[in-house]
Design a protein around this motif. Structure first.
Motif, PDB file in Angstrom:
ATOM      1  N   LEU A 150     123.613  31.697   4.081  1.00 45.73           N
ATOM      2  CA  LEU A 150     122.896  32.469   3.073  1.00 45.73           C
ATOM      3  C   LEU A 150     123.636  33.771   2.793  1.00 45.73           C
ATOM      4  CD1 LEU A 150     120.315  32.750   1.333  1.00 45.73           C
ATOM      5  CD2 LEU A 150     119.286  33.966   3.266  1.00 45.73           C
ATOM      6  N   VAL A 167     112.403  34.339   4.643  1.00 47.91           N
ATOM      7  CA  VAL A 167     113.686  33.686   4.873  1.00 47.91           C
ATOM      8  C   VAL A 167     113.756  33.200   6.313  1.00 47.91           C
ATOM      9  CG1 VAL A 167     116.198  33.952   4.890  1.00 47.91           C
ATOM     10  CG2 VAL A 167     114.840  35.140   3.156  1.00 47.91           C
ATOM     11  N   ILE A 186     112.865  29.978   1.963  1.00 43.75           N
ATOM     12  CA  ILE A 186     113.594  31.063   1.311  1.00 43.75           C
ATOM     13  C   ILE A 186     112.909  31.226  -0.038  1.00 43.75           C
ATOM     14  CG2 ILE A 186     115.424  29.423   0.661  1.00 43.75           C
ATOM     15  CD1 ILE A 186     117.265  31.900   0.367  1.00 43.75           C
TER      16      ILE A 186
END
Length: 387
Positions: free
Chosen positions: A289, A282, A322
Motif C-alpha cells: 500500500l 486500513v 481499505i
C-alpha cells in the motif's frame, strides 16, 4: 460502593443527531404551501450531491382512516410501489423515526408541525401570530427569509434573537442564495476523517504478528499509521488488550470493545470511540500500500454514501479493509450485527457506497501466510518500491 457512585447508564459518545438527522432545518413562519415549494426547490438543487429528506404532517382536518391492512389490525404494511417503496405503521417512536433517516445528509422539516435542531425563519405577514406562538422553539436560527413585500423582521423576533442582524437574511424568492446557504452548511458539516489501522488480529496463518513485520524499516502497523496521518485528523491503532504493551506508546492505541468479531469489531470499536467522524480503515497486512492509493481514496471520498471503497477487479467486490466508513454506516453495521452478520464486505455490497478503481491493483495485495510473505519480499527486493 455508595449510591452516589452508581451510574445508571454506560458512558457512551452519542452521535450528533437531531430529531431526524445530523443536518436538519425546520422551516417555520410561512404557510405550508410555501414551505413545501421552498423545500422542493432546495431538495431538487441539492439531490445531485446529497441525500435529502423531507418531514411534514397530514393537513386533513378530518380523522384519516388507516390505510390498507392496518385497518384490519396489521402493525406494519410494506408496499413495493412501481417507482418507490412505502411503509405504513400504526405507531412509531422518535427512536424508530430517527432510524429511517440514517442515510439522509439534509432533512428539511415543516416547522409548522415538527421541530428540528436548527431553524429557518420566514417573515410572512399571514403567519405572524403562528410564528409568535412558536418563538420558544427558535433555539438555533441559521437563516431568515423575507416574504414578498416584507422588508423588515418582526419586532418580537428581534427581541427573541438578540443576534438577529448577524443571521443571513434573504428574500424568500432568492432561491439561488438560499441553495448556496445550504450547500455551504453541508460542506462545513462534512464529518472529519480519522484513521484506523487494523492490527488486532491473531495472525494464526502467518505464525507471527503481521502488524509487527518490518516491510519498510518500521513495524507495519506504525508505517501505516504514519501514512494515514497525512490524510486524517487523528490516527488510532486497533489492537487487543494483550497487545498494548508491545506497541509504541507514542501512537494512539484503540482497544477493541466489540470482541471476537475480527475487523468488524474493530470498526465498531472505532465508531464507539467517535461516532461523529468518518474512519479511514486500513488493514496492517498490506505491505504494498502506498501514499498515492490513500490519496486517491480520500480525494474520491463521497461523504453522502455509507462508505467509499476500492473495487477488487478480480472478484468484482469492494475491499472492506481499505475503506472510508462514514458515520451513517455505524448504526447500519450495528443493525447487521443484530441480524447475525459480521462481514464488513457483505455490508458494503448491500449498501449505497461509492466504488472506485484502484490506481494500482497490486497495492491492495494482502499477506496472510509465510508463502505469501516470501513472494512479497521478492517483489519488494526486485522492484525496490519506495512507499
Amino acid at each position: 460502593m455508595t449510591l452516589k457512585d452508581h451510574k445508571k447508564h454506560a458512558s457512551l459518545v452519542r452521535p450528533q443527531t437531531g430529531n431526524f438527522g445530523r443536518n436538519e432545518w425546520a422551516i417555520v413562519g410561512a404557510p405550508c404551501v410555501n414551505i413545501k415549494l421552498l423545500a422542493n426547490d432546495v431538495i431538487q438543487a441539492l439531490s445531485t450531491e446529497y441525500k435529502c429528506a423531507y418531514v411534514d404532517a397530514s393537513h386533513n382536518d378530518e380523522v384519516v382512516s388507516l390505510p390498507g391492512r392496518l385497518a384490519a389490525g396489521a402493525c406494519l404494511e410494506y408496499v413495493d410501489q412501481q417507482n418507490y417503496h412505502q411503509f405504513s405503521y400504526t405507531s412509531v417512536s422518535p427512536f424508530d423515526i430517527k432510524q429511517q433517516f440514517l442515510a439522509a445528509d439534509a432533512v428539511f422539516v415543516n416547522g409548522n408541525h415538527h421541530q428540528a435542531n436548527a431553524q429557518v425563519v420566514v417573515i410572512h405577514p399571514n403567519k405572524m401570530a403562528s410564528l409568535q406562538k412558536r418563538v420558544d422553539q427558535l433555539t438555533n436560527v441559521q437563516l431568515i427569509l423575507l416574504a414578498e413585500g416584507v422588508d423588515d423582521v418582526f419586532e418580537f423576533i428581534k427581541e427573541a434573537l438578540p443576534n438577529w442582524q448577524a443571521i443571513p437574511t434573504y428574500s424568500l424568492n432568492n432561491t439561488e442564495a438560499i441553495i448556496a446557504f445550504f450547500k455551504t452548511q453541508l460542506t462545513a458539516n462534512k464529518p472529519a476523517l480519522k484513521g484506523l489501522v487494523l492490527a488486532g488480529g491473531k495472525s494464526l496463518r502467518m505464525g507471527q504478528d503481521k502488524g509487527a513485520l518490518k516491510w519498510h524499516g518500521a513495524e507495519q502497523r506504525l508505517h501505516i499509521a504514519d501514512m494515514l496521518a497525512e490524510f486524517c485528523s487523528e490516527v488510532c491503532i486497533s489492537c487487543r488488550a494483550e497487545q498494548k504493551a508491545g506497541i509504541n506508546t507514542s501512537y494512539n492505541l484503540l482497544e477493541d470493545t466489540f470482541t471476537d468479531l475480527g475487523p468488524y469489531g474493530a470498526i465498531l470499536s472505532a465508531f464507539r470511540h467517535d461516532p461523529n467522524s468518518a474512519w479511514l480503515v486500513v488493514a496492517c497486512d498490506l505491505p504494498l500500500l502506498d501514499r498515492q492509493s490513500l490519496q486517491h481514496l480520500t480525494i474520491n471520498r463521497d461523504a453522502s454514501a455509507f462508505a467509499t471503497a476500492f473495487k477488487n477487479e478480480e472478484q468484482g467486490f469492494p475491499e472492506p479493509l481499505i475503506t472510508i466508513w462514514e458515520p451513517k454506516s455505524y448504526p447500519r453495521l450495528l443493525a447487521w450485527l443484530a441480524q447475525g452478520y459480521s462481514c464488513p464486505r457483505k455490508v458494503l455490497i448491500n449498501s449505497d457506497i461509492k466504488l472506485i478503481q484502484p490506481l494500482d491493483e497490486i497495492a491492495l495485495t494482502n499477506v496472510n501466510t509465510p508463502e505469501e510473505m516470501k513472494e512479497i519480499i521478492s517483489h519488494l527486493e526486485g522492484s525496490k518500491i519506495q512507499p
